[in-house]
Design a protein around this motif. Structure first.
Motif, short mmCIF file in Angstrom:
data_model
loop_
_atom_site.label_atom_id
_atom_site.label_comp_id
_atom_site.label_asym_id
_atom_site.label_seq_id
_atom_site.Cartn_x
_atom_site.Cartn_y
_atom_site.Cartn_z
N LEU A 191 24.71 34.70 28.36
CA LEU A 191 23.85 35.79 27.89
C LEU A 191 24.13 36.11 26.43
N ASP A 233 24.24 35.69 39.09
CA ASP A 233 22.86 35.44 38.67
C ASP A 233 22.15 34.60 39.74
N GLN A 270 12.56 38.56 23.21
CA GLN A 270 13.10 38.31 24.54
C GLN A 270 12.08 38.73 25.59
N PRO A 286 11.27 38.12 30.29
CA PRO A 286 11.79 37.54 31.53
C PRO A 286 11.73 36.01 31.50
N GLU A 330 15.62 40.12 42.27
CA GLU A 330 15.71 41.15 41.24
C GLU A 330 16.15 40.58 39.89
N TYR A 331 16.71 39.38 39.88
CA TYR A 331 17.12 38.76 38.62
C TYR A 331 15.97 38.08 37.90
N LYS A 336 14.89 40.03 34.73
CA LYS A 336 15.84 40.24 33.64
C LYS A 336 15.30 39.59 32.36
N TRP A 388 16.02 37.63 30.00
CA TRP A 388 17.04 36.68 29.58
C TRP A 388 16.45 35.39 29.02
N PHE A 435 23.15 43.09 23.65
CA PHE A 435 23.55 43.49 24.99
C PHE A 435 24.90 44.17 24.94
#
Length: 222
Positions: free
Chosen positions: A24, A59, A182, A184, A193-194, A197, A199, A222
């Motif tokens: 990340l 993750d 950035q 998803p 649910e990830y 994110k 990312w 972050f």
């Protein structure tokens, strides 16, 4: 303000300490650096313009979710600085940069690259062996860029630390935070649910970046 960890001498290999970061942390900081592929026809240099973070056993989008340690994912559990390459749909290779500490599975998917020169583009088009009318058609996607750079599983585990090998990463020019967006990650609904994110990271307004997301935002620390 320039992103941290990008103040390396341009054209030199990224140092081992860069790869000690988590996925990340490393994913947005890889944007703007140069991926180099050595071939019998010459070196191809490409600017990394899109990445995704897949880091840690928590993750649900990661191959190593829950500590899953298999012959395929073993490379993710090593120290950062190696290439993790796998096949999807039985036909497309994906290049990942392993980051982080030993036994902490972290990897950054390289999703899109931009050839630095017309000569680099010529070689990529040769290896792609497919019509690419738009920049995004050439190397705007993990499978496309791997074909354009002749990257396959024979390079799995290859060190990215040293110039002169078949594959390495050199420092590019520092970027401003506002140049990086950035959103998803792409096509990972299975991550529950990830999946939402933010990312996925990419260079703003770059023609090699596909599938812009309406939920994109300027990169924030972050």
């Amino acid at each position: 303000m320039s992103l941290p960890f990008t103040s390396y001498e341009e054209g030199t290999p990224l140092p081992p300490a860069f790869y000690d970061m988590t996925a990340l942390e490393a994913a947005p900081r890889l944007i703007g650096h140069t991926l180099v592929r050595r071939t019998e026809d010459g070196d191809i240099r490409c600017r990394i313009v899109e990445t995704e973070s897949y880091g840690g056993v928590e993750d649900k989008g990661s191959h190593a979710y829950g500590g899953r340690r298999t012959a395929r994912t073993e490379i993710m559990f090593g120290r950062g600085g190696a290439a993790y390459i796998y096949l999807i749909y039985g036909m497309y290779h994906c290049l990942n940069v392993v980051t982080g500490a030993m036994n902490d599975p972290q990897a950054v998917l390289i999703r899109a690259v931009e050839p630095l020169t017309s000569a680099d583009e010529v070689l990529m088009r040769k290896y792609r062996n497919a019509a690419a009318k738009r920049p995004v058609d050439l190397s705007g996607g993990p499978g496309k860029l791997c074909r354009g750079l002749r990257i396959d599983k024979s390079l799995n585990g290859q060190s990215l630390l040293e110039q002169g090998g078949p594959l390495w990463i050199e420092a590019g020019r520092p970027l401003q935070n506002a140049a990086i967006m950035q959103s998803p990650r792409i096509n990972i609904a299975y991550a529950e649910e990830y999946a939402a994110k933010p990312w996925r990271f990419f260079l703003r307004n770059n023609p090699y970046v596909p599938l812009l997301d309406k939920n994109m935002d300027v990169f924030k620390e972050f």
